[in-house]
Scaffold this motif. Structure first.
Motif, PDB file in Angstrom:
ATOM      1  N   ILE A  16     -45.290 -49.724  33.097  1.00  0.00           N
ATOM      2  CA  ILE A  16     -46.735 -49.649  32.847  1.00  0.00           C
ATOM      3  C   ILE A  16     -47.380 -48.579  33.741  1.00  0.00           C
ATOM      4  N   TYR A  17     -47.015 -48.551  35.026  1.00  0.00           N
ATOM      5  CA  TYR A  17     -47.624 -47.564  35.938  1.00  0.00           C
ATOM      6  C   TYR A  17     -47.198 -46.139  35.583  1.00  0.00           C
ATOM      7  N   ASP A  18     -45.988 -45.968  35.051  1.00  0.00           N
ATOM      8  CA  ASP A  18     -45.562 -44.626  34.628  1.00  0.00           C
ATOM      9  C   ASP A  18     -46.255 -44.210  33.333  1.00  0.00           C
ATOM     10  N   LEU A  19     -46.398 -45.147  32.410  1.00  0.00           N
ATOM     11  CA  LEU A  19     -47.011 -44.831  31.109  1.00  0.00           C
ATOM     12  C   LEU A  19     -48.518 -44.611  31.232  1.00  0.00           C
ATOM     13  N   PHE A  20     -49.165 -45.388  32.121  1.00  0.00           N
ATOM     14  CA  PHE A  20     -50.635 -45.365  32.223  1.00  0.00           C
ATOM     15  C   PHE A  20     -51.011 -45.112  33.690  1.00  0.00           C
ATOM     16  N   PRO A  21     -50.997 -43.842  34.101  1.00  0.00           N
ATOM     17  CA  PRO A  21     -51.197 -43.529  35.531  1.00  0.00           C
ATOM     18  C   PRO A  21     -52.529 -44.038  36.083  1.00  0.00           C
TER      19      PRO A  21
ATOM     20  N   THR B 124     -37.334 -38.650  43.566  1.00  0.00           N
ATOM     21  CA  THR B 124     -36.709 -38.453  42.250  1.00  0.00           C
ATOM     22  C   THR B 124     -37.607 -38.953  41.117  1.00  0.00           C
ATOM     23  N   GLY B 125     -38.693 -39.660  41.466  1.00  0.00           N
ATOM     24  CA  GLY B 125     -39.547 -40.266  40.449  1.00  0.00           C
ATOM     25  C   GLY B 125     -39.181 -41.712  40.168  1.00  0.00           C
ATOM     26  N   GLU B 126     -37.999 -42.129  40.635  1.00  0.00           N
ATOM     27  CA  GLU B 126     -37.574 -43.525  40.449  1.00  0.00           C
ATOM     28  C   GLU B 126     -38.338 -44.424  41.413  1.00  0.00           C
ATOM     29  N   TRP B 127     -38.515 -45.662  41.016  1.00  0.00           N
ATOM     30  CA  TRP B 127     -39.162 -46.638  41.891  1.00  0.00           C
ATOM     31  C   TRP B 127     -38.094 -47.460  42.611  1.00  0.00           C
ATOM     32  N   SER B 128     -38.364 -47.849  43.854  1.00  0.00           N
ATOM     33  CA  SER B 128     -37.460 -48.802  44.508  1.00  0.00           C
ATOM     34  C   SER B 128     -38.223 -49.568  45.576  1.00  0.00           C
TER      35      SER B 128
ATOM     36  N   LYS C   8     -51.669 -51.587  42.699  1.00  0.00           N
ATOM     37  CA  LYS C   8     -51.372 -50.324  43.374  1.00  0.00           C
ATOM     38  C   LYS C   8     -51.973 -50.297  44.780  1.00  0.00           C
ATOM     39  N   ILE C   9     -51.272 -49.629  45.671  1.00  0.00           N
ATOM     40  CA  ILE C   9     -51.795 -49.313  47.006  1.00  0.00           C
ATOM     41  C   ILE C   9     -52.289 -47.870  46.977  1.00  0.00           C
ATOM     42  N   ASP C  10     -51.465 -47.016  46.406  1.00  0.00           N
ATOM     43  CA  ASP C  10     -51.867 -45.629  46.118  1.00  0.00           C
ATOM     44  C   ASP C  10     -51.042 -45.187  44.913  1.00  0.00           C
ATOM     45  N   GLU C  11     -51.068 -43.894  44.623  1.00  0.00           N
ATOM     46  CA  GLU C  11     -50.388 -43.407  43.405  1.00  0.00           C
ATOM     47  C   GLU C  11     -48.911 -43.777  43.355  1.00  0.00           C
ATOM     48  N   ASP C  12     -48.284 -43.837  44.518  1.00  0.00           N
ATOM     49  CA  ASP C  12     -46.832 -43.992  44.558  1.00  0.00           C
ATOM     50  C   ASP C  12     -46.355 -45.299  45.175  1.00  0.00           C
ATOM     51  N   LYS C  13     -47.258 -46.257  45.328  1.00  0.00           N
ATOM     52  CA  LYS C  13     -46.849 -47.540  45.920  1.00  0.00           C
ATOM     53  C   LYS C  13     -47.613 -48.686  45.258  1.00  0.00           C
TER      54      LYS C  13
END
Ligand SMILES: [Zn+2]
Length: 212
Positions: A92-97, A68-72, A37-42
């Motif tokens: 994994i990142y969605d299941l285990f924040p 949208t919550g989707e990753w790309s 991870k770089i941050d929560e969303d990257k």
């Protein structure tokens, strides 16, 4: 291996980890994939098809979570496709924040130990080393989830999401049959240790079976 768990750019650490795993024979050729991870969303993930013993910091793709919550893959940084198994890291990142890194390797002991699975669970021996997976109990009774291997990786990722959302594993590991092991953790260091411990346990299981 020593990591700076507070680094803003984990790529040099992932290069080192991949080289170590390659030398162990767990990432032969271009097998396996590492992300952090770089941050929560990257997060950074290894690009598709790179030789894991000889990565550079250019061999990574940044994946971002959209509104949208989707990753790309981040378009401005996309010079090559991300790992074909990126969807598993996203799961994994969605299941285990709290997970900060996710390492997936194709090792011989993981595949041989996986043959001992029953009902899509692999019973681990009650070794002292299990404590290193975060389970501090005497004689631990631990199973790790085992998933079928499909050519279509998003199908594997979908099964991981569905099953682990309802039944989170007691240790941060999963196996894919005849394919490999995935470990995660709340830091680069812990993820590295979880994978090393998993491989120790798998090697033990294979050796013990040979004694029977
Ligand atoms: Zn794989």
């Amino acid at each position: 291996m020593l990591f700076d768990d507070h680094t803003s750019d984990p790529r040099t650490h992932l290069v080192q980890a991949a080289k170590h795993f390659y030398q162990k024979g767990w990432m032969a050729g271009s097998a396996g994939n590492l992300s952090a991870k770089i941050d929560e969303d990257k997060f950074w993930i290894t690009a598709s098809g790179c030789a894991k013993g000889h990565l550079t910091t250019k061999d990574f793709v940044q994946i971002e979570r959209q509104n949208t919550g989707e990753w790309s893959a981040s378009a401005k940084l996309l010079s090559r496709p991300p790992s074909a198994e990126t969807s598993i890291h996203q799961a994994i990142y969605d299941l285990f924040p709290q997970a900060q890194a996710c390492f997936h390797v194709h090792s011989i002991p993981a595949n041989l130990a996986g043959l001992q699975a029953k009902d899509q669970q692999l019973q681990l021996p009650p070794l002292e080393m299990i404590k290193g997976l975060g389970l501090w109990v005497e004689n631990p009774n631990v199973q790790i989830p085992v998933f079928a291997n499909y050519l279509d990786v998003p199908t594997i990722a979908a099964e991981i999401r569905q099953r682990l959302a309802n039944h989170p594993p007691t240790v941060p590991l999963l196996l894919i049959e005849n394919h490999g092991v995935t470990a995660w953790g709340n830091s680069l260091t812990s993820t590295f240790h979880h994978l090393e411990i998993a491989e120790y346990v798998f090697a033990y299981m294979v050796a013990r079976q040979q004694m029977e």
